[in-house]
Design a protein around this motif. Sequence first.
Motif, PDB file in Angstrom:
ATOM      1  N   ASN A  88     -83.721 -20.629  89.401  1.00 45.29           N
ATOM      2  CA  ASN A  88     -84.742 -19.090  90.541  1.00 45.29           C
ATOM      3  C   ASN A  88     -83.369 -18.076  90.283  1.00 45.29           C
ATOM      4  OD1 ASN A  88     -85.966 -21.295  91.932  1.00 45.29           O
ATOM      5  ND2 ASN A  88     -84.285 -22.286  92.716  1.00 45.29           N
ATOM      6  N   GLY A 113     -70.219 -10.941  91.551  1.00 42.68           N
ATOM      7  CA  GLY A 113     -70.635 -12.895  91.546  1.00 42.68           C
ATOM      8  C   GLY A 113     -72.061 -13.001  91.952  1.00 42.68           C
ATOM      9  N   LYS A 116     -75.823  -9.924  88.067  1.00 46.29           N
ATOM     10  CA  LYS A 116     -75.575  -8.894  87.295  1.00 46.29           C
ATOM     11  C   LYS A 116     -75.600  -9.253  85.940  1.00 46.29           C
ATOM     12  CE  LYS A 116     -73.011  -6.651  89.151  1.00 46.29           C
ATOM     13  NZ  LYS A 116     -72.521  -7.303  90.482  1.00 46.29           N
ATOM     14  N   THR A 117     -75.001  -9.844  85.115  1.00 44.05           N
ATOM     15  CA  THR A 117     -75.390  -9.669  83.685  1.00 44.05           C
ATOM     16  C   THR A 117     -76.685 -10.805  83.435  1.00 44.05           C
ATOM     17  OG1 THR A 117     -72.880 -11.370  84.082  1.00 44.05           O
ATOM     18  CG2 THR A 117     -74.115 -12.004  81.749  1.00 44.05           C
ATOM     19  N   ASP A 376     -65.798 -14.675  85.438  1.00 44.81           N
ATOM     20  CA  ASP A 376     -66.117 -15.012  86.255  1.00 44.81           C
ATOM     21  C   ASP A 376     -65.158 -15.914  85.952  1.00 44.81           C
ATOM     22  OD1 ASP A 376     -68.496 -16.493  87.852  1.00 44.81           O
ATOM     23  OD2 ASP A 376     -69.551 -17.229  85.846  1.00 44.81           O
ATOM     24  N   ARG A 402     -63.589 -11.314  92.454  1.00 44.55           N
ATOM     25  CA  ARG A 402     -63.117 -12.827  91.780  1.00 44.55           C
ATOM     26  C   ARG A 402     -63.301 -14.740  92.561  1.00 44.55           C
ATOM     27  NH1 ARG A 402     -65.281 -11.145  88.816  1.00 44.55           N
ATOM     28  NH2 ARG A 402     -65.788  -8.556  90.447  1.00 44.55           N
ATOM     29  N   ARG A 405     -68.164 -16.355  94.597  1.00 45.50           N
ATOM     30  CA  ARG A 405     -68.927 -16.354  93.377  1.00 45.50           C
ATOM     31  C   ARG A 405     -70.386 -17.200  93.013  1.00 45.50           C
ATOM     32  NH1 ARG A 405     -67.637 -12.767  90.018  1.00 45.50           N
ATOM     33  NH2 ARG A 405     -68.632 -12.300  88.189  1.00 45.50           N
TER      34      ARG A 405
END
Length: 735
Positions: A88, A113, A116-117, A376, A402, A405
Amino acid sequence: MKKPKSKQVRIQGRNTEVQEIQLLEKWIEFGKPESGSNPLSLPPLPAKSPIGRIDENTYSQYAGCTKFQQLPISKNLKDGLRQAGYKNMTNIQRASLPHSLSGRDILGAAKTGSGKTLAFIIPVLEKLYKARWGLEDGVGSIIMSPTRELADQLFGVLKSVGKHHGFSAGLLIGGHEYDEEKDHVNRMNILICTPGRLLKHMDTTPNFDCSQLQVLVLDEADRILDAGFKKEVNAIISQLPKHRQTLLFSATQTKSVKDLARLSLKDPEYIAVDEESIAATPNRLQQKVILVPLDQKLDMLWSFIKAHLNSRILVFLSTCKQVRFVHEAFKKLRPGIPLKCIHGRMKQVKRMFILQQFVEQRSVLFSTDVSSRGLDFNKGVDWVVQVDCPDDVATYIHRVGRTARYDSIGRSVLFLLPSEMKMLERLQEKKIPVEFDKPNTKRLQSVSGLLAALLAKYKDLQPLAQRAFKTYVKSIYKQKDKEIFDVTKLPIDDFSASLGLPMTPQLRYLNRKDIDKNTPGEPVSVPQNSAKKDFIRLKPSNDLLEESDDEETLDLLRSKETTDGDDAKAIAADNLPTTRVLKKKKLKINVHRPVGTRVVFDEEGNTLPPLARLADIGTTDSGLLDKQKVMERFAELREEMKTRDQEDKLLDRKRRKEKRIKEKEKYKRARNEEEDDDEDDFSGSDKDSKKVKGSKVYFDSDSDGDMKDKAALKTDEISLAEQEELALKLLSSMH
Ligand SMILES: Nc1ncnc2c1ncn2[C@@H]1O[C@H](COP(=O)(O)OP(=O)(O)OP(=O)(O)O)[C@@H](O)[C@H]1O
């Protein structure tokens, strides 16, 4: 070994690839969202709705979909995502992917967290896939990150979700073998890099060519575009083609027109998924702010660590030197949990190794802001402790990000000095739900006495402590935001003593008068809308602690992990004195005392010998150290001093001997050189510089060097009598 594919299979593969690309392009064109719209506002697509082509000219809708499998992306990528466990989409992915897959520029902001990556790695892979990018096409995409660690992490995500694509990818970061990179960089399709390293290749690697670039990504875009990277980034951008897709992502996004003009974005989509949300930080994050005087920061940190021995704690300090000192000193005090440290001055391999270790086991990681962005830790950080105030609200958001997340919970605590209370207001202005509280100091354990003993015992620790002190004060001095950071309000002598230093190191750039004028306590106002609406009058820093006895105060130090009894035992086992709340006393200064000696005063203001102070700390109410123990400790210390004295004498003798030998050698060398010089003169070389005083040299302009030398020699050999005789002969011949 894999059997090579037959020609037939290869052609078929290529055909299906071309067909898939055609289908994807039509599908994307058919269903792309309106420019400026937010796909999140569309009703979610039902899980079982058709995917892809429905009939000749109709395709399924994808704006508003919630699963990766419903997106118009290649089968290779769908397989990669599924195998990596992604099913998802998160909000930022749902909102940005329908736009970015259709080739639009993106300016994306979402909490730390929040995923976005993948929101930029997916369009990168798909853009190159649809362009049928191959090895020989060179660099098709550049993904820039502000830190090496983050770049390394992005590389890991790219490798995992892009493993079914045939692209080559390279990680260009400092600390790697530059020459090795140089050989491969021209054959890379996707580069993940830090700005400095990329520019180095652009400047020095032969044939390095980015003129065909398709997609440029800036992760942590606001950081990459800020002043720190300005020169590099401008130089890089000037070498990139203007016709490209650009994706910018960060938790704290820039909308500055100047920045965007530098990047020549084309009608970018502004995607800020959390704009309506109340907080700029994750909802599952519990955030506290506590007031801690500078000279008690290490006591507070130590006590915090002791109370959370089964946690993974990320501790932020301002400078590398502080990180090194606190790590080294606390390690020697053995808190009962592994301690690690990371900072920018460390070798890259070691930095990576430490991060890996931190992810794997409960431990404390002391760090500078090198770890504040993007990293992460696999949902593993329980606590983020900010011992030193962050530079600004953005840095605060990234540091606390940090923890908590994706879907995990997390907690953070920020220590603020009385002079830094403005930061609390700033956080509240940005809707960050921090709870302000006074620390419960009943269980505060003092470490400054222990640090002083450590500094005396370990010689290499004292310079570290001094540098930690100096770099911290300098960092405050250099801060731009003087409303928060005021160096003249730092109790620098108390701070120095709290690090165990016998004397306050000199700070040439500071005027002591300014500091001394400002350090006595000022009223500290707590912002009206903070959790505790009260005012604290701070006189000496310790008074604050005395006030904080009420039941409601933040009980940071009372963790589930240690009960009262356990804690006391822990203290006894560690031989740690419990905290004494001391009233500030007027010190009598003896200006004649020898430099480098520390003067300690008792309750009445009388001077105490250094050892008596140790005994004094130990004999607090808790009675943890009895008289005999103190005497034993005295004897131990005396022995220690004796051996150290002997060692010092030996060392001194050795040093003096070495010095003497060196001087002798120097003298010998000088003599030899003189002799050599003389020889040189007589052999006639380098005459200009080595002419022997008083000797005359006569040259015949036509003769060669050898002849000149001989003439010179001859001239030197004629005695005065002979010269007179010669002169007489000449005179008589003239007449
Ligand atoms: N769709 C998803 N489903 C499940 N987990 C996800 C999904 N997207 C991302 N994650 C996980 O969420 C975590 C955070 O993701 P990521 O590092 O991309 O966050 P970020 O928004 O870039 O954070 P930061 O602002 O701190 O850089 C990672 O562990 C990642 O694997």
